[in-house]
Motif scaffolding. Structure first.
Motif, PDB file in Angstrom:
ATOM      1  N   VAL A 170       0.842  -1.204   0.000  1.00  0.00           N
ATOM      2  CA  VAL A 170       0.000   0.000   0.000  1.00  0.00           C
ATOM      3  C   VAL A 170       0.877   1.254   0.000  1.00  0.00           C
ATOM      4  N   PHE A 171       1.984   1.203   0.742  1.00  0.00           N
ATOM      5  CA  PHE A 171       2.830   2.388   0.892  1.00  0.00           C
ATOM      6  C   PHE A 171       3.688   2.655  -0.342  1.00  0.00           C
ATOM      7  N   THR A 172       3.693   1.727  -1.299  1.00  0.00           N
ATOM      8  CA  THR A 172       4.438   1.988  -2.533  1.00  0.00           C
ATOM      9  C   THR A 172       3.768   3.066  -3.379  1.00  0.00           C
ATOM     10  N   ILE A 173       2.575   3.536  -2.945  1.00  0.00           N
ATOM     11  CA  ILE A 173       1.925   4.665  -3.629  1.00  0.00           C
ATOM     12  C   ILE A 173       2.850   5.887  -3.646  1.00  0.00           C
ATOM     13  N   PHE A 174       3.794   5.936  -2.707  1.00  0.00           N
ATOM     14  CA  PHE A 174       4.714   7.073  -2.674  1.00  0.00           C
ATOM     15  C   PHE A 174       5.651   7.081  -3.873  1.00  0.00           C
ATOM     16  N   GLU A 175       5.789   5.944  -4.574  1.00  0.00           N
ATOM     17  CA  GLU A 175       6.639   5.932  -5.768  1.00  0.00           C
ATOM     18  C   GLU A 175       6.060   6.790  -6.888  1.00  0.00           C
ATOM     19  N   PRO A 176       4.820   6.539  -7.355  1.00  0.00           N
ATOM     20  CA  PRO A 176       4.292   7.405  -8.416  1.00  0.00           C
ATOM     21  C   PRO A 176       4.094   8.844  -7.964  1.00  0.00           C
ATOM     22  N   LEU A 177       3.719   9.048  -6.709  1.00  0.00           N
ATOM     23  CA  LEU A 177       3.544  10.417  -6.211  1.00  0.00           C
ATOM     24  C   LEU A 177       4.872  11.175  -6.274  1.00  0.00           C
ATOM     25  N   THR A 178       5.954  10.512  -5.856  1.00  0.00           N
ATOM     26  CA  THR A 178       7.284  11.125  -5.927  1.00  0.00           C
ATOM     27  C   THR A 178       7.670  11.434  -7.367  1.00  0.00           C
ATOM     28  N   ALA A 179       7.411  10.474  -8.257  1.00  0.00           N
ATOM     29  CA  ALA A 179       7.765  10.659  -9.667  1.00  0.00           C
ATOM     30  C   ALA A 179       7.030  11.851 -10.272  1.00  0.00           C
ATOM     31  N   VAL A 180       5.736  11.974  -9.986  1.00  0.00           N
ATOM     32  CA  VAL A 180       4.942  13.074 -10.550  1.00  0.00           C
ATOM     33  C   VAL A 180       5.401  14.414  -9.991  1.00  0.00           C
ATOM     34  N   LEU A 181       5.647  14.467  -8.668  1.00  0.00           N
ATOM     35  CA  LEU A 181       6.072  15.729  -8.051  1.00  0.00           C
ATOM     36  C   LEU A 181       7.456  16.158  -8.536  1.00  0.00           C
ATOM     37  N   LEU A 182       8.396  15.204  -8.607  1.00  0.00           N
ATOM     38  CA  LEU A 182       9.736  15.540  -9.088  1.00  0.00           C
ATOM     39  C   LEU A 182       9.702  15.991 -10.546  1.00  0.00           C
TER      40      LEU A 182
END
Length: 293
Positions: free
Chosen positions: A246-258
């Motif tokens: 569930v916490f791997t959601i931070f991967e796409p969120l990080t990619a989009v923000l960066l």
């Protein structure tokens, strides 16, 4: 700090490190490195870094048997090499935001492969999530210009390899320590890449670049590959796999923000909605798994 909290923080940190892959790959693209060259740099430099600490891995390598080798090699070529090649091809064509969203169609492909290869049934809930993910992919194609079908195909292909990486990785880790699987997934792919002209061209090109290009290339391997996997594995030891995913959601969120802040990538409203749908399906799919203690 309790064990579960430490595990959660490690999983999130690993996902954030993975999320940096897209922006680092896109940065190297802008510095005249092709997608295949970026994938080669990621894996080959990572292999050199792992070989630099070979004594740490020797106890695991001593457990390696010839019968296990075909599965480990297949998992390496499909999951590590195939996914990296296709993912960075997608980054170069459609940008890191859309590339990571298409990568996250992996849970849908996992359901399809489970049905085709293992004969597992698909529940009504899973079917609905598959349709929602397909709608999300459709929305990502609604950019201002013509859709880059090659980039979209590469992104979906990376999702397929990612799904197979999980399936083959599960088989590979049956009787094998996770660190052995991680070591072989990097080094087997690197060995194959050393026979490709693109790898030698990328290394030759990198040799004459200034320090900040080296920093991007090494970060691609050290942060986006080794640190990400190590943190995720350590976190996985402290919590159930379903919760961790569930916490791997931070991967796409990080990619989009960066991508937005560092590369100036901007998506349309419908494209952002498509990314959100794909990520939501990945999270709901993880939440729907049985919790295994």
């Amino acid at each position: 700090m309790d064990r579960h909290t430490v595990g959660t923080l490690q999983i999130i940190a690993g996902a954030v490190c993975w999320g940096s892959l897209g922006v680092l790959g896109a940065t190297l693209n802008r510095l005249s490195f092709g997608s295949t060259e970026v994938a080669a740099l990621r894996i080959v430099i990572a292999a050199f870094l792992l070989l630099a600490v070979l004594p740490y891995f020797l106890p695991y390598l001593k457990q390696l048997g010839l019968r296990q080798l075909p599965v480990l090699v297949g998992q390496s070529f499909i999951g590590m090499l195939g996914m990296s090649m296709l993912y960075f091809a997608a980054v170069s064509k459609v940008g890191s935001s859309l590339a990571v969203a298409l990568l996250y169609t992996a849970p849908v492909w996992s359901l399809i492969f489970a049905r085709i290869l293992l004969g597992e049934g698909i529940t009504q809930r899973q079917a609905v999530l598959t349709v929602v993910a397909a709608a999300g992919v459709g929305l990502t194609m609604t950019g201002g210009g013509a859709a880059d079908w090659a980039g979209i195909a590469a992104g979906l292909g990376s999702g397929i390899c990612y799904a197979l990486y999980g399936v083959l990785g599960k088989r590979a880790m049956s009787g094998n320590p996770p660190m052995l699987v991680f070591f072989t997934s990097i080094c087997c792919s690197a060995l194959l890449l050393l026979f490709l002209p693109d790898t030698h061209r990328a290394l030759h090109k990198l040799w004459f670049q200034p320090w900040f290009v080296w920093l991007s290339a090494v970060s691609l391997s050290l942060v986006g590959t080794i640190a990400a996997s190590a943190l995720f594995m350590r976190g996985l030891e402290k919590m159930p796999a379903a919760k961790a995913s569930v916490f791997t959601i931070f991967e796409p969120l990080t990619a989009v923000l960066l991508a937005a802040f560092l590369l100036g990538e901007r998506l349309g409203v419908l494209q952002y909605a498509g990314v959100a749908l794909i990520v939501a399906v990945a999270v709901l799919n993880a939440l729907g798994r049985k919790q295994v203690k």
